[in-house]
Write an enzyme that holds these catalytic residues in place. Structure first.
Site, short mmCIF file in Angstrom:
data_model
loop_
_atom_site.label_atom_id
_atom_site.label_comp_id
_atom_site.label_asym_id
_atom_site.label_seq_id
_atom_site.Cartn_x
_atom_site.Cartn_y
_atom_site.Cartn_z
N ARG A 1 1.28 -17.08 61.63
CA ARG A 1 1.82 -18.43 61.47
C ARG A 1 1.41 -19.35 62.61
O ARG A 1 1.47 -18.97 63.78
CB ARG A 1 3.35 -18.35 61.37
CG ARG A 1 4.06 -19.67 61.25
CD ARG A 1 5.49 -19.45 60.79
NE ARG A 1 6.23 -18.53 61.66
CZ ARG A 1 6.97 -18.93 62.69
NH1 ARG A 1 7.02 -20.21 63.01
NH2 ARG A 1 7.63 -18.05 63.41
N CYS B 1 9.96 -18.32 85.26
CA CYS B 1 9.26 -17.07 84.97
C CYS B 1 8.85 -16.33 86.24
O CYS B 1 8.55 -15.13 86.19
CB CYS B 1 8.02 -17.34 84.12
SG CYS B 1 8.37 -18.22 82.60
N CYS C 1 1.26 -16.15 71.14
CA CYS C 1 2.39 -16.58 71.97
C CYS C 1 3.24 -15.35 72.26
O CYS C 1 3.47 -14.51 71.40
CB CYS C 1 3.25 -17.61 71.23
SG CYS C 1 2.35 -19.01 70.56
N CYS C 2 3.73 -15.22 73.49
CA CYS C 2 4.55 -14.06 73.82
C CYS C 2 5.86 -14.12 73.04
O CYS C 2 6.37 -15.20 72.75
CB CYS C 2 4.81 -13.99 75.32
SG CYS C 2 5.81 -15.35 76.00
N GLY D 1 16.33 -17.17 69.62
CA GLY D 1 14.94 -17.33 69.19
C GLY D 1 14.41 -18.73 69.41
O GLY D 1 15.12 -19.64 69.84
#
Length: 381
Positions: A191, A80, A202-203, A115
């Site tokens: 969720r 990142c 969460c990103c 995903g």
């Protein structure tokens, strides 16, 4: 030390770019950054391409059709922190007078992964053990969040408040992936991903994007030239049995070095873009960056100091939680955002009278080390 300037920058919208290949997406950001810098392709003497999952020689593929012929191209992967690392290395080359003007861009197409969580590396016995044990990043940060709730007598609503703030900021950013405001109750009702972290904490993992900056030894004429006041990249320390999982040591160490290099302290910072991959991360980084004393991150959040209009707005772009987190592009995009604020170009999310901005990226959960890399930059006018 010689001044190094960000003479121009740009980014694409972060989100799903169906049918657009990575080179095309990167080229959009590059051409806009060159225009913003008031320069042309032939003035670029070297290119730094930051990317994580795009494969070999992506930088060369991106510039092939732009007419950049024969110049050095450096492909950089540092999880990142890839984009921030690219800026760090480019600045070193400029300081060494290898070049006068260079281009740094970051590009990522996470939608290509389909995903879910970022794939874990499994290239030695320890990383294989962590992967087998399910130590994906949401699980790691969930453990930190659980520990914070226990030690600070906090509640899940405190974590959710980070998402609410950043989604509000994102609603003001035309380039953010998530542009709708939300409430604490909606965040907590989303969720469950890894208790206590829900989906909206969460990103997003389905996001593409690119960002680019032009760096130069030459001071731009007119306007409010943005200087790189300090640039630090560090790696993580080997974990010990008694490590405090709420102590973001790698980021605190990078921040100390960045402040020292710039001759500044946390109180000099007017605006921050930090690595809020999860709500808990932003709270931990408040303390690691010196924005709040130890144990006071939640109080800082609820005081409104880190919201637009507060003392030191954090993630006015919407951060990773709202803007999105295409890995290779994130570090560069953070600097574009700070540049806009320092130059008074951030529109309705503008931080008033901003003169110094900080960016922070932490990259790569790695077995046996707190994190693989952390980068902190201070920019100023």
């Amino acid at each position: 030390m010689q001044d190094i300037y960000i003479t121009g920058g740009a980014m694409t919208a972060f989100g799903r770019h169906a049918g657009v290949l990575a080179p095309e997406l990167a080229q959009q950001a590059i051409l806009r950054a060159l225009e913003d810098a008031g320069t042309t392709i032939d003035k670029i003497q070297a290119v730094y391409c930051a990317n994580v999952f795009g494969g070999m020689i992506l930088g060369q593929l991106v510039i092939r059709d732009l007419g950049m012929r024969g110049i050095p191209v450096y492909n950089i992967e540092n999880a990142c922190a890839s984009g921030a690392t690219g800026v760090h290395l480019a600045r070193h080359a400029l300081l060494a007078q290898q070049y006068d003007t260079v281009l740094v861009f970051g590009i990522e197409q996470l939608t290509a992964l389909g995903g879910g969580t970022i794939p874990m590396q499994r290239n030695d016995s320890k990383t294989d053990l962590y992967a087998t044990s399910g130590m994906v990043l949401p699980a790691v940060y969930a453990m930190r969040a659980t520990r914070l709730l226990h030690e600070r007598q906090a509640s899940p609503r405190d974590l959710a408040a980070v998402a609410v703030k950043n989604r509000y900021h994102g609603s003001l950013n035309d380039l953010a992936q998530q542009r709708t405001e939300t409430t604490v109750d909606e965040v907590l009702a989303s969720r469950m991903i890894a208790d206590p972290l829900t989906l909206m904490q969460c990103c997003p993992s389905q996001v593409d994007g690119a960002a680019a900056v032009v760096l130069s030894r030459q001071r731009p004429a007119g306007g409010r030239p943005v200087k790189i006041l300090s640039s630090v990249v560090v790696s993580g320390l080997r974990e010990q049995a008694d490590d405090d999982i709420l102590d973001a040591e790698i980021t605190a160490r990078a921040a100390r070095q960045a402040y020292e290099q710039a001759g500044m302290g946390p109180g000099d910072v007017d605006v921050v873009e930090l690595h809020d991959a999860f709500t808990i991360a932003e709270l931990l980084y408040y303390e690691a960056l010196g924005l709040a004393p130890h144990g006071e991150a939640i109080s800082l959040l609820h005081s409104g100091a880190t919201r637009l209009g507060g003392r030191v707005p954090v993630n006015p772009s919407g951060g990773l939680l709202a803007k999105g987190h295409p890995l290779g592009a994130t570090g560069v995009a953070q600097m574009v955002e700070i540049m806009w604020h320092l130059q008074g170009r951030a529109g309705q999310r503008q931080v008033a009278r901003a003169r110094v901005g900080l960016t922070q990226c932490t990259g790569g959960g790695i077995a046996g080390v707190d994190h693989a890399a952390s980068s902190v930059h201070l920019l100023g006018v």
